[in-house]
Design a protein around this motif. Structure first.
Motif, short mmCIF file in Angstrom:
data_model
loop_
_atom_site.label_atom_id
_atom_site.label_comp_id
_atom_site.label_asym_id
_atom_site.label_seq_id
_atom_site.Cartn_x
_atom_site.Cartn_y
_atom_site.Cartn_z
N VAL A 71 -4.39 -5.87 -1.42
CA VAL A 71 -3.32 -5.15 -0.73
C VAL A 71 -2.86 -5.98 0.46
O VAL A 71 -3.69 -6.56 1.19
CB VAL A 71 -3.82 -3.76 -0.26
N TRP B 267 -4.13 10.21 3.69
CA TRP B 267 -3.96 9.24 2.59
C TRP B 267 -4.13 9.97 1.27
O TRP B 267 -5.20 10.46 0.94
CB TRP B 267 -4.98 8.11 2.71
N ARG C 118 0.82 -1.21 0.00
CA ARG C 118 0.00 0.00 0.00
C ARG C 118 0.86 1.26 0.00
O ARG C 118 0.89 2.00 -0.98
CB ARG C 118 -0.93 0.00 1.23
N HIS D 135 -9.06 3.03 4.40
CA HIS D 135 -9.30 2.12 3.28
C HIS D 135 -10.62 2.40 2.57
O HIS D 135 -10.73 2.19 1.36
CB HIS D 135 -9.21 0.67 3.76
N VAL E 21 -8.20 -5.96 1.52
CA VAL E 21 -6.99 -5.46 2.18
C VAL E 21 -6.67 -6.42 3.32
O VAL E 21 -7.49 -6.63 4.22
CB VAL E 21 -7.19 -4.03 2.73
N THR F 123 -0.42 -5.19 3.76
CA THR F 123 0.25 -4.05 4.37
C THR F 123 0.54 -4.29 5.85
O THR F 123 -0.29 -4.82 6.58
CB THR F 123 -0.59 -2.76 4.19
#
Length: 197
Positions: free
Chosen positions: A50, A28, A8, A71, A88, A52
């Motif tokens: 993703v 972000w 990410r 997110h 994610v 992370t």
């Protein structure tokens, strides 16, 4: 199923110099062209997820609600650009917790492959950090390092950072990786066409 596992931070979003993490949606910010690159990857038939490390959770620097809000913003902006991240996966542990899911340990990527029922050898692991690619190497995935954030010099003539696994492909940014996937797809299609009698 064709699967790309993206890092990410530094791949989809920028980190301000000196920052170690993104703690709120306001912090972000997508990298230029990154969301559009994900949309192109999707259009080529690839699913993107993703993986992370989020040590800020383990350190108490932000909570799960803040991470979910970050997110949600990412998904919203991706959708507006015509792209999508299917899921994610994150490691919530601090580095000193010695978990199996904090990259460079392979646990997080193993979870993804198991969830999607894919052979790790067919998975594309893409990011700008050595730990992300080391985790990909541990599961036998195909590795792609993005130079632009870590080192904005041209592809030729600059040394690669220490810690990159052997056989790592190098791309200038996520858009260049999307170009690479398109070229590989075209080549594979051409090879699959039988020769005329």
């Amino acid at each position: 199923m064709k699967l790309v596992i993206l890092e990410r931070d530094g791949t989809l979003n920028a980190l301000t110099e000196g920052e170690e993490f993104v703690g709120s949606p306001d912090d972000w910010h997508a990298l230029p062209g990154a969301l559009e690159a994900v949309a192109r990857i999707n259009r080529q038939g690839w699913h993107a997820v993703v993986a992370t490390n989020q040590a800020g959770l383990g350190r108490g620097l932000f909570d799960v609600a803040a991470l979910n809000a970050i997110h949600a913003k990412m998904h919203r902006l991706l959708s507006a650009a015509g792209g999508r991240i299917d899921a994610v996966f994150y490691c919530p542990h601090a580095p000193d917790e010695n978990c199996l899911c904090r990259k460079p340990a392979p646990g997080l990527l193993e979870q993804i492959c198991e969830r999607y029922g894919v052979d790790a050898a067919d998975v594309q692991v893409v990011g700008c950090g050595a730990a992300h690619l080391q985790a990909g190497a541990a599961i036998g995935a195909q590795l792609h390092w993005l130079r632009s954030v870590a080192s904005p010099q041209p592809l030729s003539g600059a040394p690669l950072p220490a810690g990159l696994p052997p056989l790592t492909h190098v791309h200038q940014d996520l858009s260049a990786f999307a170009d690479y996937l398109g070229r590989e797809e075209t080549l594979a299609s051409a090879q699959a066409v039988p020769a005329a009698p």
